[in-house]
Motif scaffolding. Sequence first.
Motif, PDB file in Angstrom:
ATOM      1  N   UNK A 127       0.817  -1.220   0.000  1.00 57.96           N
ATOM      2  CA  UNK A 127       0.000   0.000   0.000  1.00 57.96           C
ATOM      3  C   UNK A 127       0.852   1.272   0.000  1.00 57.96           C
ATOM      4  N   UNK A 128       1.775   1.331  -0.937  1.00 62.13           N
ATOM      5  CA  UNK A 128       2.545   2.574  -1.123  1.00 62.13           C
ATOM      6  C   UNK A 128       1.787   3.452  -2.108  1.00 62.13           C
ATOM      7  N   UNK A 129       1.980   4.765  -1.990  1.00 68.96           N
ATOM      8  CA  UNK A 129       1.329   5.687  -2.915  1.00 68.96           C
ATOM      9  C   UNK A 129       2.182   5.816  -4.168  1.00 68.96           C
ATOM     10  N   UNK A 155       3.849   9.220  -5.127  1.00 70.72           N
ATOM     11  CA  UNK A 155       4.708   9.920  -4.175  1.00 70.72           C
ATOM     12  C   UNK A 155       6.062   9.232  -4.071  1.00 70.72           C
TER      13      UNK A 155
END
Lengths: 245, 299
Positions: free
Chosen positions: A88-90, A93
């Motif tokens: 769940x990394x963006x 960004x």
Amino acid sequence: MIEFYGVSKEYHGRRVLKNLSFQVAQGEFVFLTGPSGAGKTTVLKLLYRAETPGAGQILVNGRNVVSMPPSRIPELRRTMGIVFQDYKLLPTRTVFENVSFVLKFLGVPLAERRRRAYQVLRLVELHHRVNAFPEELSGGEQQRVALARALVNEPELLVADEPTGNLDHRLAQEMMRLFSQINVRGTTVLVATHDVALIRETGRRCLTLDRGGVLEGLVEAALPPQAAWRREGSSAHPVVPEERP
Amino acid sequence: MRSGAAVASLLDEALAGLWRARRMTAVSVLQIGFSLFLVGLFLLAAENLGGVVDALREETAVTVFLRPGADEAAQADLERRALDSKLVAAVRRVSPEEARRRFARSFASLAGATGTLSSNPFPSSVELDLLPGAASSAALRPFLANLAAFPAVEEVQFDVDWVRRLRGVVRLVAATGAATGFCLALGAAFTIANVVRLTILLHRDEIDILRLVGAPEILIRGPFLLGGVLQGLLGGLLALGLLGLAFRGVLMFITATENVLLGVFVVRFLSPATCGLLVLGGVLAGLVGGTIASRRHHV
Ligand SMILES: Nc1ncnc2c1ncn2[C@@H]1O[C@H](COP(=O)(O)OP(=O)(O)OP(=O)(O)O)[C@@H](O)[C@H]1O
Ligand SMILES: [Mg+2]
């Protein structure tokens, strides 16, 4: 630190957890294992109230997670660091932003965000990739970014879901050393994994999920990794009577 | 200090969100700007008409405009008749020069325009101050009709009458402006709501992750609400800018064409209070739109 009492969980009438009870004391380092689909991720989701149980009580640090009003959930989650199975990394960004945005939302000034993000990224040895985007990183590097993000707010409890799933064995061992370091500093650690070899090497307490219930004990060293949980699950002391819905 | 940094991060996130959806943002800012611009035009007309009414109210008298070339005997006859009517307290002659001076005094911004006129457009006139109670007397109307029948008289103006009518026009303009403004602001709020909803969709993953890692709810939704407010604010400022430009344009047109009649109505810009109200209208539209879009079950 973590207390489950008679917890049951169903998805659309299909029972995943049945009358599950276990405790993890403060400062412990515990593995949660079991075959794919046994409900490891479900247990973790119940911990941070992404799911609610059909029955039973769950306490985290003395707080009743099940009866907690929704307005208190953010506060609960901020006391934990969570490494998600799918990171769940963006994607839009950078590594630095991914690690520090929680702090930003908590109103930590930029200088301190930089300092703390650098510290944790150094810990996972990714301090040289602060300006990279997640898609420019390997699976293992992304996993380490996810760990850095979980650690940046100095949680009382670190919860990790398959944190070594994308790492080769050497890196996985290093990751475990890292978890031990974090644990030594007083953080309670709960790691869900089906990497039995790793559990064996690390030699920590292990909870095995089997048919909705939980079995205690160290994985036997002699067993081949794939079969370890099976032998354990069908051993002589089932906690839950065998029963399928 | 922490709350200061939190506010800064809110603003930072809000601006980043608007930038990510910049085309939609531009469209909504333009729409709000144009809506408020139209409202502003109505307000501008209403304020200026109102100003004209106020300037004229002090002079509630009967003005008898004379034909060019009306001779002294005819004027004297007119004045005698007026004083004999038992309705008039005093008579006063107003020369064309005096009329021009008065106009210049009332509408200072147009003094230049009238100064450049080659010939004096104002006719000479006689002003009749009415006795107390005369304005509502039944004898006034026949008396005015009588005066109008004089050969030397071009026109008889009874100010109270047309001032009252003008006042009605002012009210109508203001009411139309308010009603139109309300509808347009509603439309603008709707547009803002849609833009905010779009930015929320663009940030779906981020919102989910923020929730999972325990970001406070107001800090998750705040940027979107703030984004709506910012759009409204920008729209309001844009409307003010457009109004300023339009006002200057009309003023330049009046000076260039020596159009004195139009000049009577467009002589001053909106008061600071009205300007503030206009921008506030934009902000409110943004607040409403942002609130609708960022309610919990949407985010
Ligand atoms: N949201 C959901 N809706 C329906 N069923 C679900 C949902 N989440 C999990 N399940 C089911 O519950 C069971 C347990 O899932 P869970 O993800 O907890 O397993 P796991 O032990 O983490 O497996 P893995 O090792 O593959 O990650 C699975 O059979 C899964 O299909
Ligand atoms: Mg899982």
